[in-house]
Design a protein around this motif. Structure first.
Motif, mmCIF file in Angstrom:
data_model
loop_
_atom_site.group_PDB
_atom_site.id
_atom_site.type_symbol
_atom_site.label_atom_id
_atom_site.label_comp_id
_atom_site.label_asym_id
_atom_site.label_seq_id
_atom_site.Cartn_x
_atom_site.Cartn_y
_atom_site.Cartn_z
ATOM 1 N N PRO A 106 48.801 52.512 48.011
ATOM 2 C CA PRO A 106 50.264 52.844 47.732
ATOM 3 C C PRO A 106 50.850 51.929 46.767
ATOM 4 C CG PRO A 106 50.087 52.041 50.035
ATOM 5 C CD PRO A 106 48.436 52.242 49.451
ATOM 6 N N LEU A 107 50.291 50.871 46.335
ATOM 7 C CA LEU A 107 50.828 49.824 45.278
ATOM 8 C C LEU A 107 49.732 49.683 44.236
ATOM 9 C CD1 LEU A 107 52.341 46.900 47.412
ATOM 10 C CD2 LEU A 107 53.614 48.932 46.400
ATOM 11 N N PRO A 108 50.047 50.018 43.101
ATOM 12 C CA PRO A 108 49.105 49.671 41.826
ATOM 13 C C PRO A 108 48.827 48.212 41.651
ATOM 14 C CG PRO A 108 51.412 50.229 41.057
ATOM 15 C CD PRO A 108 51.309 50.405 42.526
ATOM 16 N N ASP A 109 47.729 48.175 41.415
ATOM 17 C CA ASP A 109 47.172 46.480 41.112
ATOM 18 C C ASP A 109 47.381 45.792 42.415
ATOM 19 O OD1 ASP A 109 46.319 47.194 38.797
ATOM 20 O OD2 ASP A 109 48.168 46.449 37.660
ATOM 21 N N TYR A 110 47.203 46.194 43.594
ATOM 22 C CA TYR A 110 47.480 45.439 44.802
ATOM 23 C C TYR A 110 46.907 44.224 45.046
ATOM 24 C CZ TYR A 110 46.936 44.100 49.609
ATOM 25 O OH TYR A 110 46.745 43.352 50.957
ATOM 26 N N ASP A 111 45.261 44.194 44.540
ATOM 27 C CA ASP A 111 44.677 43.084 44.847
ATOM 28 C C ASP A 111 44.976 41.928 43.913
ATOM 29 O OD1 ASP A 111 42.688 44.172 46.383
ATOM 30 O OD2 ASP A 111 41.583 45.311 44.669
ATOM 31 N N GLY A 152 55.440 38.382 45.481
ATOM 32 C CA GLY A 152 55.920 39.703 44.982
ATOM 33 C C GLY A 152 55.374 41.006 46.079
ATOM 34 N N LEU A 153 54.549 40.839 46.751
ATOM 35 C CA LEU A 153 53.976 41.758 47.785
ATOM 36 C C LEU A 153 54.853 41.835 48.847
ATOM 37 C CD1 LEU A 153 51.840 43.438 48.742
ATOM 38 C CD2 LEU A 153 50.786 41.711 49.801
ATOM 39 N N GLU A 154 55.514 40.579 49.232
ATOM 40 C CA GLU A 154 56.415 40.823 50.358
ATOM 41 C C GLU A 154 57.628 41.580 50.124
ATOM 42 O OE1 GLU A 154 59.060 37.526 53.162
ATOM 43 O OE2 GLU A 154 57.978 36.854 51.567
ATOM 44 N N SER A 155 58.124 41.627 48.885
ATOM 45 C CA SER A 155 59.238 42.467 48.563
ATOM 46 C C SER A 155 58.860 43.919 48.249
ATOM 47 C CB SER A 155 59.782 41.873 47.227
ATOM 48 O OG SER A 155 60.954 42.988 46.834
ATOM 49 N N ARG A 156 57.717 44.216 47.833
ATOM 50 C CA ARG A 156 57.412 45.608 47.598
ATOM 51 C C ARG A 156 56.786 46.434 48.763
ATOM 52 N NH1 ARG A 156 53.861 45.512 42.009
ATOM 53 N NH2 ARG A 156 54.353 47.750 42.377
ATOM 54 N N VAL A 157 56.462 45.633 49.800
ATOM 55 C CA VAL A 157 55.900 46.590 50.869
ATOM 56 C C VAL A 157 57.128 47.039 51.841
ATOM 57 C CG1 VAL A 157 53.869 45.158 51.460
ATOM 58 C CG2 VAL A 157 55.741 44.453 52.601
ATOM 59 N N ARG A 158 58.358 46.637 51.411
ATOM 60 C CA ARG A 158 59.649 47.039 52.001
ATOM 61 C C ARG A 158 59.722 48.469 51.686
ATOM 62 N NH1 ARG A 158 63.057 41.992 49.893
ATOM 63 N NH2 ARG A 158 62.069 40.625 51.523
ATOM 64 N N SER A 159 59.367 49.162 50.621
ATOM 65 C CA SER A 159 59.575 50.265 50.135
ATOM 66 C C SER A 159 58.497 51.392 50.582
ATOM 67 C CB SER A 159 59.607 50.465 48.566
ATOM 68 O OG SER A 159 58.344 50.304 48.198
ATOM 69 N N LEU A 160 57.645 50.806 51.671
ATOM 70 C CA LEU A 160 56.370 51.635 51.823
ATOM 71 C C LEU A 160 56.849 52.040 53.345
ATOM 72 C CD1 LEU A 160 53.541 49.280 50.753
ATOM 73 C CD2 LEU A 160 54.370 51.174 49.694
ATOM 74 N N THR A 161 56.192 53.108 53.626
ATOM 75 C CA THR A 161 56.349 53.911 54.895
ATOM 76 C C THR A 161 55.210 53.039 55.788
ATOM 77 O OG1 THR A 161 54.418 55.590 54.526
ATOM 78 C CG2 THR A 161 56.812 56.271 53.957
ATOM 79 N N SER A 162 55.202 53.426 57.111
ATOM 80 C CA SER A 162 54.365 52.694 57.944
ATOM 81 C C SER A 162 52.782 53.015 57.973
ATOM 82 C CB SER A 162 54.668 52.925 59.475
ATOM 83 O OG SER A 162 54.489 54.422 59.997
ATOM 84 N N ASP A 163 52.646 54.347 57.290
ATOM 85 C CA ASP A 163 51.311 54.921 56.960
ATOM 86 C C ASP A 163 50.813 53.980 55.763
ATOM 87 O OD1 ASP A 163 51.284 56.954 59.106
ATOM 88 O OD2 ASP A 163 51.817 58.335 57.818
ATOM 89 N N VAL A 180 51.334 50.916 54.844
ATOM 90 C CA VAL A 180 51.425 49.679 55.163
ATOM 91 C C VAL A 180 50.042 49.678 55.940
ATOM 92 C CG1 VAL A 180 52.298 47.799 56.701
ATOM 93 C CG2 VAL A 180 53.922 49.171 55.320
ATOM 94 N N GLU A 181 49.884 50.660 56.975
ATOM 95 C CA GLU A 181 48.690 50.728 57.700
ATOM 96 C C GLU A 181 47.410 50.707 56.813
ATOM 97 O OE1 GLU A 181 49.008 53.929 60.619
ATOM 98 O OE2 GLU A 181 50.397 52.812 61.734
ATOM 99 N N ASP A 182 47.678 51.571 55.604
ATOM 100 C CA ASP A 182 46.508 51.562 54.554
ATOM 101 C C ASP A 182 46.083 50.418 53.970
ATOM 102 O OD1 ASP A 182 46.410 54.369 55.269
ATOM 103 O OD2 ASP A 182 47.510 55.101 53.553
ATOM 104 N N LEU A 183 47.146 49.700 53.534
ATOM 105 C CA LEU A 183 47.063 48.541 53.075
ATOM 106 C C LEU A 183 46.603 47.304 53.990
ATOM 107 C CD1 LEU A 183 50.427 47.675 50.882
ATOM 108 C CD2 LEU A 183 48.063 48.375 50.165
ATOM 109 N N LEU A 184 47.000 47.254 55.156
ATOM 110 C CA LEU A 184 46.485 46.595 56.242
ATOM 111 C C LEU A 184 44.791 46.645 56.250
ATOM 112 C CD1 LEU A 184 46.943 44.230 57.941
ATOM 113 C CD2 LEU A 184 47.863 45.647 59.575
ATOM 114 N N ALA A 185 44.593 47.873 56.502
ATOM 115 C CA ALA A 185 43.258 48.240 56.847
ATOM 116 C C ALA A 185 42.315 47.851 55.417
ATOM 117 C CB ALA A 185 43.038 49.852 56.928
#
Length: 116
Positions: free
Chosen positions: A10-15, A21-32, A34-39
């Motif tokens: 869900p976030l371009p160039d996540y790696d 910057g990640l802390e602020s940008r994950v605020r716009s994500l849904t729980s699904d 965030v679960e995808d990013l966590l996995a």
């Protein structure tokens, strides 16, 4: 070969996102999302600060928090707004420094035993 999972995050160039910057940008994500990013994080880099950040945000969302717009000023490597070069100029540079003389012809050094 590119990782298929990376292409669908869900976030371009996540790696390449810094944690700040990640802390602020994950605020716009849904729980699904965030679960995808966590996995993805756990199966790839598994960086402890990042997994803690994502797990905390997931708990917040499960406790009733709503996605927000995040911080538009967060560090975004894909924006290309990086500064190059030094911020030091002649006006802000320190004054020239000369090291003390050690045994120059007009000021000879003394052996330690001759000091008083």
């Amino acid at each position: 070969m590119a990782d298929h999972a990376r292409d669908h995050l869900p976030l371009p160039d996540y790696d390449h996102l810094p944690i700040g910057g990640l802390e602020s940008r994950v605020r716009s994500l849904t729980s699904d999302d965030v679960e995808d990013l966590l996995a993805y994080e756990r199966s790839h880099a598994d960086r402890l600060p990042v997994t803690e950040l994502l797990a905390t945000r997931l708990e917040q969302l499960h406790s009733g928090a709503e996605p927000t717009s995040g911080d538009p000023g967060a560090l975004r490597p894909e924006s290309g707004g990086r500064r190059a070069g030094s911020a030091v100029s002649p006006a802000t540079a320190s004054p020239p420094f000369s090291s003390p003389p050690h045994g120059t012809p007009d000021q000879r050094g003394k052996p330690k035993g001759d000091r008083t």
